[in-house]
Scaffold this motif. Structure first.
Motif, mmCIF file in Angstrom:
data_model
loop_
_atom_site.group_PDB
_atom_site.id
_atom_site.type_symbol
_atom_site.label_atom_id
_atom_site.label_comp_id
_atom_site.label_asym_id
_atom_site.label_seq_id
_atom_site.Cartn_x
_atom_site.Cartn_y
_atom_site.Cartn_z
ATOM 1 N N MET A 66 -10.890 5.102 -13.139
ATOM 2 C CA MET A 66 -11.100 3.798 -12.524
ATOM 3 C C MET A 66 -10.409 3.719 -11.161
ATOM 4 S SD MET A 66 -13.135 2.265 -14.561
ATOM 5 C CE MET A 66 -13.772 3.914 -14.921
ATOM 6 N N MET A 67 -9.220 4.317 -11.044
ATOM 7 C CA MET A 67 -8.516 4.325 -9.766
ATOM 8 C C MET A 67 -9.320 5.096 -8.719
ATOM 9 S SD MET A 67 -5.601 2.636 -9.835
ATOM 10 C CE MET A 67 -4.394 3.362 -8.723
ATOM 11 N N GLU A 68 -9.912 6.209 -9.124
ATOM 12 C CA GLU A 68 -10.696 7.013 -8.186
ATOM 13 C C GLU A 68 -11.966 6.289 -7.757
ATOM 14 O OE1 GLU A 68 -12.855 11.403 -7.871
ATOM 15 O OE2 GLU A 68 -11.478 10.981 -9.520
ATOM 16 N N ILE A 69 -12.667 5.687 -8.726
ATOM 17 C CA ILE A 69 -13.907 4.974 -8.400
ATOM 18 C C ILE A 69 -13.636 3.810 -7.460
ATOM 19 C CG2 ILE A 69 -15.742 3.509 -9.340
ATOM 20 C CD1 ILE A 69 -15.641 5.247 -11.876
ATOM 21 N N VAL A 90 -3.428 8.385 -0.957
ATOM 22 C CA VAL A 90 -3.501 6.932 -0.949
ATOM 23 C C VAL A 90 -3.169 6.366 -2.329
ATOM 24 C CG1 VAL A 90 -5.056 4.952 -0.743
ATOM 25 C CG2 VAL A 90 -5.127 6.771 0.959
ATOM 26 N N GLY A 91 -3.756 6.941 -3.369
ATOM 27 C CA GLY A 91 -3.519 6.455 -4.716
ATOM 28 C C GLY A 91 -2.062 6.524 -5.116
ATOM 29 N N GLU A 92 -1.434 7.668 -4.861
ATOM 30 C CA GLU A 92 -0.027 7.843 -5.221
ATOM 31 C C GLU A 92 0.872 6.918 -4.399
ATOM 32 O OE1 GLU A 92 0.732 11.957 -4.592
ATOM 33 O OE2 GLU A 92 -0.206 12.603 -6.479
ATOM 34 N N THR A 93 0.566 6.776 -3.111
ATOM 35 C CA THR A 93 1.396 5.944 -2.240
ATOM 36 C C THR A 93 1.292 4.474 -2.607
ATOM 37 O OG1 THR A 93 1.098 7.527 -0.433
ATOM 38 C CG2 THR A 93 1.910 5.345 0.150
ATOM 39 N N MET A 94 0.079 3.979 -2.877
ATOM 40 C CA MET A 94 -0.082 2.581 -3.257
ATOM 41 C C MET A 94 0.627 2.290 -4.569
ATOM 42 S SD MET A 94 -1.607 0.982 -0.872
ATOM 43 C CE MET A 94 -1.969 -0.565 -1.685
ATOM 44 N N GLU A 95 0.607 3.234 -5.488
ATOM 45 C CA GLU A 95 1.310 3.045 -6.756
ATOM 46 C C GLU A 95 2.807 2.904 -6.531
ATOM 47 O OE1 GLU A 95 1.776 5.237 -11.135
ATOM 48 O OE2 GLU A 95 0.403 6.040 -9.640
ATOM 49 N N ARG A 127 4.579 4.435 5.983
ATOM 50 C CA ARG A 127 4.139 5.333 7.063
ATOM 51 C C ARG A 127 2.922 6.142 6.652
ATOM 52 N NH1 ARG A 127 9.797 6.087 7.991
ATOM 53 N NH2 ARG A 127 9.785 8.003 6.752
ATOM 54 N N ARG A 128 2.888 6.583 5.404
ATOM 55 C CA ARG A 128 1.751 7.386 4.931
ATOM 56 C C ARG A 128 0.467 6.556 4.935
ATOM 57 N NH1 ARG A 128 3.598 10.024 -0.654
ATOM 58 N NH2 ARG A 128 1.581 11.074 -0.480
ATOM 59 N N ILE A 129 0.557 5.320 4.444
ATOM 60 C CA ILE A 129 -0.619 4.448 4.414
ATOM 61 C C ILE A 129 -1.038 4.069 5.832
ATOM 62 C CG2 ILE A 129 -1.382 2.107 3.839
ATOM 63 C CD1 ILE A 129 -1.581 3.920 1.481
ATOM 64 N N GLU A 130 -0.053 3.722 6.667
ATOM 65 C CA GLU A 130 -0.373 3.309 8.035
ATOM 66 C C GLU A 130 -1.038 4.430 8.824
ATOM 67 O OE1 GLU A 130 2.877 -0.157 9.114
ATOM 68 O OE2 GLU A 130 3.322 1.922 9.645
ATOM 69 N N LYS A 131 -0.619 5.661 8.603
ATOM 70 C CA LYS A 131 -1.214 6.792 9.308
ATOM 71 C C LYS A 131 -2.712 6.855 9.043
ATOM 72 C CE LYS A 131 -0.916 11.839 9.755
ATOM 73 N NZ LYS A 131 -0.243 13.076 9.251
ATOM 74 N N ILE A 132 -3.097 6.650 7.793
ATOM 75 C CA ILE A 132 -4.514 6.688 7.431
ATOM 76 C C ILE A 132 -5.253 5.481 7.986
ATOM 77 C CG2 ILE A 132 -6.130 6.600 5.485
ATOM 78 C CD1 ILE A 132 -3.963 8.113 3.851
ATOM 79 N N ILE A 133 -4.671 4.287 7.820
ATOM 80 C CA ILE A 133 -5.336 3.057 8.251
ATOM 81 C C ILE A 133 -5.478 3.002 9.772
ATOM 82 C CG2 ILE A 133 -5.069 0.547 8.435
ATOM 83 C CD1 ILE A 133 -4.068 0.543 5.577
ATOM 84 N N GLY A 181 -8.654 -4.707 -3.817
ATOM 85 C CA GLY A 181 -9.868 -4.005 -4.239
ATOM 86 C C GLY A 181 -9.622 -2.726 -4.987
ATOM 87 N N HIS A 182 -8.433 -2.149 -4.859
ATOM 88 C CA HIS A 182 -8.168 -0.861 -5.483
ATOM 89 C C HIS A 182 -7.399 -1.012 -6.791
ATOM 90 C CE1 HIS A 182 -5.926 3.228 -5.356
ATOM 91 N NE2 HIS A 182 -7.045 3.340 -6.043
ATOM 92 N N GLU A 183 -6.094 -1.223 -6.675
ATOM 93 C CA GLU A 183 -5.225 -1.265 -7.862
ATOM 94 C C GLU A 183 -5.613 -2.384 -8.833
ATOM 95 O OE1 GLU A 183 -1.628 -0.261 -10.142
ATOM 96 O OE2 GLU A 183 -2.726 0.783 -8.557
#
Length: 207
Positions: A66-69, A90-95, A127-133, A181-183
């Motif tokens: 479900m997390m991946e979808i 992204v998944g690990e960082t948001m968690e 920082r990890r999330i911001e780099k992607i966004i 929308g994710h978690e």
């Protein structure tokens, strides 16, 4: 709320007063009926694609599925981007950030710049999330076209005075929407699947 603001900025979830009203006004077109309908089509498409890879009788980690979808759906509807290469990070960082946000709300608010172990983990995650966004925001600005996703709309929308959202404001809003929308959705789907499984087992016992 202040604890969440330290991690997620001033998005709709955490901002207040006139600034909240402005951001709400700017983001409202993203949830127009026609756009929401298009998002629904994307959700169905990605769910069906994921299910085609499942085999009858196999044991699966439904929470991970479900997390991946939901991550792929959020990537498409929010950014019109495939987040396959970023999915794990992204998944690990948001968690991690969600757990830290919950902890912040239960403890004394130590400024984020103070190098405590918890603050260091939070800053690294941000920082990890911001780099992607920020990478995706830069790509969308370069494209300068509405591709049907939420970020394209947020980039194009103007306030009454002609001003637009800054990269920082876009970052805050997309992280808020990403979280919702994710978690949150993944957890709701997990509970729904568990309930459906329990109902199926009960029916088998009766029969």
């Amino acid at each position: 709320m202040k604890a969440n603001m330290r991690l997620f900025g001033e998005g709709l979830l955490t901002s207040e007063g006139d600034f909240w009203l402005r951001q709400r006004r700017l983001t409202q077109p993203a949830f127009h009926r026609a756009r929401v309908a298009a998002y629904g089509t994307t959700m169905v498409e990605y769910a069906e694609r994921a299910m085609r890879g499942w085999n009858s009788g196999e044991v699966r980690d439904i929470h991970e599925d479900m997390m991946e979808i939901t991550l792929q759906i959020v990537g498409k509807t929010l950014f019109n981007a495939e987040l396959t290469r970023d999915a794990k990070e992204v998944g690990e960082t948001m968690e991690v950030l969600l757990k830290l946000a919950a902890d912040f709300g239960k403890s004394i608010l130590i400024p984020l710049w103070v190098p405590t172990p918890r603050n260091l983990r939070a800053r690294m995650g941000i920082r990890r999330i911001e780099k992607i966004i920020y990478r995706i925001i830069a790509q969308k600005r370069a494209e300068a076209s509405d591709t049907g996703d939420l970020l394209s709309m947020l980039l194009a929308v103007q306030d009454e005075d002609g001003s637009r959202m800054t990269d920082k404001q876009l970052r805050d809003e997309t992280i808020t929407l990403f979280l919702a929308g994710h978690e949150t959705t993944a957890n709701a789907l997990l509970v729904d699947n568990l309930a459906a499984g329990a109902k199926s087992r009960s029916r088998e016992k009766v029969l």
